[in-house]
Design a protein around this motif. Structure first.
Motif, PDB file in Angstrom:
ATOM      1  N   SER A 147       0.807  -1.217   0.000  1.00  0.00           N
ATOM      2  CA  SER A 147       0.000   0.000   0.000  1.00  0.00           C
ATOM      3  C   SER A 147       0.845   1.275   0.000  1.00  0.00           C
ATOM      4  N   LEU A 148       1.989   1.251   0.647  1.00  0.00           N
ATOM      5  CA  LEU A 148       2.751   2.492   0.825  1.00  0.00           C
ATOM      6  C   LEU A 148       3.664   2.826  -0.350  1.00  0.00           C
ATOM      7  N   PHE A 149       4.130   1.837  -1.094  1.00  0.00           N
ATOM      8  CA  PHE A 149       5.011   2.164  -2.218  1.00  0.00           C
ATOM      9  C   PHE A 149       4.339   3.047  -3.259  1.00  0.00           C
ATOM     10  N   PRO A 150       3.127   2.689  -3.751  1.00  0.00           N
ATOM     11  CA  PRO A 150       2.506   3.552  -4.769  1.00  0.00           C
ATOM     12  C   PRO A 150       2.087   4.907  -4.233  1.00  0.00           C
ATOM     13  N   LEU A 151       2.077   5.085  -2.921  1.00  0.00           N
ATOM     14  CA  LEU A 151       1.744   6.386  -2.340  1.00  0.00           C
ATOM     15  C   LEU A 151       3.006   7.235  -2.130  1.00  0.00           C
ATOM     16  N   LEU A 152       4.034   6.644  -1.534  1.00  0.00           N
ATOM     17  CA  LEU A 152       5.212   7.431  -1.157  1.00  0.00           C
ATOM     18  C   LEU A 152       6.188   7.652  -2.304  1.00  0.00           C
ATOM     19  N   ALA A 153       6.181   6.785  -3.307  1.00  0.00           N
ATOM     20  CA  ALA A 153       7.085   7.003  -4.439  1.00  0.00           C
ATOM     21  C   ALA A 153       6.758   8.315  -5.173  1.00  0.00           C
ATOM     22  N   PRO A 154       5.495   8.564  -5.568  1.00  0.00           N
ATOM     23  CA  PRO A 154       5.182   9.860  -6.177  1.00  0.00           C
ATOM     24  C   PRO A 154       5.308  11.022  -5.194  1.00  0.00           C
ATOM     25  N   THR A 155       5.032  10.769  -3.909  1.00  0.00           N
ATOM     26  CA  THR A 155       5.187  11.829  -2.907  1.00  0.00           C
ATOM     27  C   THR A 155       6.618  12.341  -2.887  1.00  0.00           C
ATOM     28  N   PHE A 184       7.230  14.626  -5.841  1.00  0.00           N
ATOM     29  CA  PHE A 184       6.653  15.961  -5.671  1.00  0.00           C
ATOM     30  C   PHE A 184       7.471  16.786  -4.673  1.00  0.00           C
ATOM     31  N   LEU A 185       7.987  16.142  -3.640  1.00  0.00           N
ATOM     32  CA  LEU A 185       8.833  16.860  -2.686  1.00  0.00           C
ATOM     33  C   LEU A 185      10.130  17.320  -3.346  1.00  0.00           C
ATOM     34  N   HIS A 186      10.611  16.531  -4.274  1.00  0.00           N
ATOM     35  CA  HIS A 186      11.788  16.956  -5.040  1.00  0.00           C
ATOM     36  C   HIS A 186      11.449  18.164  -5.906  1.00  0.00           C
ATOM     37  N   TYR A 187      10.275  18.133  -6.550  1.00  0.00           N
ATOM     38  CA  TYR A 187       9.850  19.260  -7.381  1.00  0.00           C
ATOM     39  C   TYR A 187       9.655  20.534  -6.550  1.00  0.00           C
ATOM     40  N   ASP A 188       8.865  20.422  -5.484  1.00  0.00           N
ATOM     41  CA  ASP A 188       8.406  21.612  -4.763  1.00  0.00           C
ATOM     42  C   ASP A 188       9.352  22.096  -3.676  1.00  0.00           C
ATOM     43  N   GLU A 189      10.067  21.161  -3.053  1.00  0.00           N
ATOM     44  CA  GLU A 189      10.855  21.503  -1.864  1.00  0.00           C
ATOM     45  C   GLU A 189      12.346  21.256  -2.031  1.00  0.00           C
ATOM     46  N   GLN A 190      12.755  20.834  -3.251  1.00  0.00           N
ATOM     47  CA  GLN A 190      14.158  20.550  -3.538  1.00  0.00           C
ATOM     48  C   GLN A 190      14.740  19.449  -2.648  1.00  0.00           C
ATOM     49  N   LEU A 191      13.870  18.539  -2.193  1.00  0.00           N
ATOM     50  CA  LEU A 191      14.360  17.373  -1.480  1.00  0.00           C
ATOM     51  C   LEU A 191      15.222  16.559  -2.443  1.00  0.00           C
ATOM     52  N   PRO A 192      16.401  16.103  -2.011  1.00  0.00           N
ATOM     53  CA  PRO A 192      17.229  15.288  -2.912  1.00  0.00           C
ATOM     54  C   PRO A 192      16.466  14.070  -3.415  1.00  0.00           C
ATOM     55  N   ARG A 243       6.748  13.641   4.604  1.00  0.00           N
ATOM     56  CA  ARG A 243       7.260  14.960   4.199  1.00  0.00           C
ATOM     57  C   ARG A 243       8.047  15.612   5.322  1.00  0.00           C
ATOM     58  N   ARG A 244       7.454  15.683   6.504  1.00  0.00           N
ATOM     59  CA  ARG A 244       8.121  16.360   7.612  1.00  0.00           C
ATOM     60  C   ARG A 244       9.345  15.585   8.090  1.00  0.00           C
ATOM     61  N   ALA A 245       9.260  14.279   8.061  1.00  0.00           N
ATOM     62  CA  ALA A 245      10.406  13.470   8.467  1.00  0.00           C
ATOM     63  C   ALA A 245      11.576  13.664   7.501  1.00  0.00           C
ATOM     64  N   MET A 246      11.282  13.724   6.212  1.00  0.00           N
ATOM     65  CA  MET A 246      12.342  13.929   5.224  1.00  0.00           C
ATOM     66  C   MET A 246      12.982  15.312   5.373  1.00  0.00           C
ATOM     67  N   PHE A 247      12.170  16.307   5.697  1.00  0.00           N
ATOM     68  CA  PHE A 247      12.737  17.631   5.940  1.00  0.00           C
ATOM     69  C   PHE A 247      13.739  17.575   7.087  1.00  0.00           C
ATOM     70  N   TRP A 248      13.405  16.818   8.125  1.00  0.00           N
ATOM     71  CA  TRP A 248      14.311  16.737   9.278  1.00  0.00           C
ATOM     72  C   TRP A 248      15.572  15.948   8.931  1.00  0.00           C
ATOM     73  N   ALA A 295      14.096  23.738   4.829  1.00  0.00           N
ATOM     74  CA  ALA A 295      12.737  23.269   5.103  1.00  0.00           C
ATOM     75  C   ALA A 295      11.849  24.431   5.521  1.00  0.00           C
ATOM     76  N   PRO A 296      10.585  24.444   5.073  1.00  0.00           N
ATOM     77  CA  PRO A 296       9.663  25.508   5.477  1.00  0.00           C
ATOM     78  C   PRO A 296       9.334  25.426   6.950  1.00  0.00           C
ATOM     79  N   VAL A 297       8.938  26.525   7.516  1.00  0.00           N
ATOM     80  CA  VAL A 297       8.537  26.559   8.922  1.00  0.00           C
ATOM     81  C   VAL A 297       7.116  26.065   9.024  1.00  0.00           C
ATOM     82  N   ASP A 298       6.860  25.018   9.844  1.00  0.00           N
ATOM     83  CA  ASP A 298       5.517  24.474  10.002  1.00  0.00           C
ATOM     84  C   ASP A 298       4.772  25.242  11.092  1.00  0.00           C
TER      85      ASP A 298
END
Length: 290
Positions: free
Chosen positions: A85-93, A96-104, A274-279, A287-290
């Motif tokens: 269940s989590l692979f098809p959800l977190l892989a595109p996530t 998108f984090l790479h696109y929007d937040e410059q996550l490696p 998302r938040r865990a990857m920022f940390w 990382a943006p301020v939450d």
């Protein structure tokens, strides 16, 4: 089988529909549904049999954008438990984090059982450590950790442009328990670990046992806890992080607790990731301020 379906449909439906039916029949014969037209999941797949249990696990791999196996670039690898269940959800996530937040970018690896039926899906076995209150069927965590260490990780790193220094392990609920337990049992195996709404037990006491020796000093554990999850699960998240953040514990990792306001047990996993990857990558991105 494919020829039989083609003959039947050609006598009863128009040619265009018959062509579609034939294509569908070919897919049935191949015993798979192609992911080739879902570029956010583009990558690799291979089955892997656990030599100890004899069970087949299905390993799905999502490549980073622009991935070139022949190039010198090596990518972090995120190993996702409950990949069904989590692979098809977190892989595109992650994309998108790479696109929007410059996550490696990273290679995302989903480890799946191939179904939710308990006859196939043995998460209640594999993600539970032996303890005073485990059943005879449970307590398979040592074997599953050995499977990760000796088979999954080596095979992924043999096949793909992976950075062994930046492996991550992600688990939700019972798999979150396993993530925390594995941090004590083999601290060096994963650079980063994310436990989302970990289950409190059985074998709760194993989460507070002495950590085995480690050699690295750059390890991290993130625990995410939703405020709409059960009180018991919120408690284990607080207890575990409080215990291992205490100076007297001398943990082998840096630890943080992410409180997810209005977060539920399962549906908030994308925001927790998302938040865990920022940390984890806080030195690489702003990382943006939450």
């Amino acid at each position: 089988m494919g020829l039989l379906i083609l003959w039947l449909t050609s006598t009863a439906v128009p040619a265009d529909a018959a062509s579609l039916a034939g294509a569908a029949a070919d897919n049935v014969v191949q015993d798979r549904v192609p992911l080739d037209y879902l570029p956010a999941l583009k990558g690799d797949y291979f089955p892997l049999t656990d030599r100890a249990s004899g069970r087949v696990h299905h390993v799905y791999v999502r490549y980073p954008e622009g991935y070139d196996a022949t190039a010198a670039t090596r990518y972090p690898v995120v190993y996702v438990l409950d990949g069904d269940s989590l692979f098809p959800l977190l892989a595109p996530t992650h994309l998108f984090l790479h696109y929007d937040e410059q996550l490696p970018e990273a290679i995302i690896v989903g480890i799946a059982y191939g179904g939710f039926d308990p006859a196939i899906n043995k998460r209640h076995v594999d993600f539970t450590a032996p303890g005073s209150d485990t059943t005879t069927e449970q307590g398979g965590a040592p074997g599953f950790l050995a499977f990760l260490r000796t088979q999954v990780v080596p095979e992924v790193e043999r096949r793909h442009a992976a950075d062994p220094a930046r492996r991550m392990l992600v688990g939700q609920s019972r798999a979150g328990y396993f993530v925390l337990w594995s941090a004590l049992q083999d601290p060096d195996l994963f650079w980063g670990r994310i436990a989302s709404n970990p289950s409190p037990g059985p074998a709760r006491e194993q989460l507070f046992a002495r950590s085995l020796p480690h050699t690295r000093d750059d390890l991290h554990v993130v625990v995410a806890s939703g405020t709409r999850d059960t009180a018991e699960r919120q408690r284990i998240a607080r207890d575990w992080t409080t215990h291992w953040m205490a100076p007297s514990s001398v943990p082998p990792w840096q630890v943080t607790l992410l409180t997810m306001q209005d977060g539920t047990h399962a549906a908030t996993i994308g925001e927790s990731y998302r938040r865990a990857m920022f940390w984890l990558f806080r030195e690489d991105i702003a990382a943006p301020v939450d």
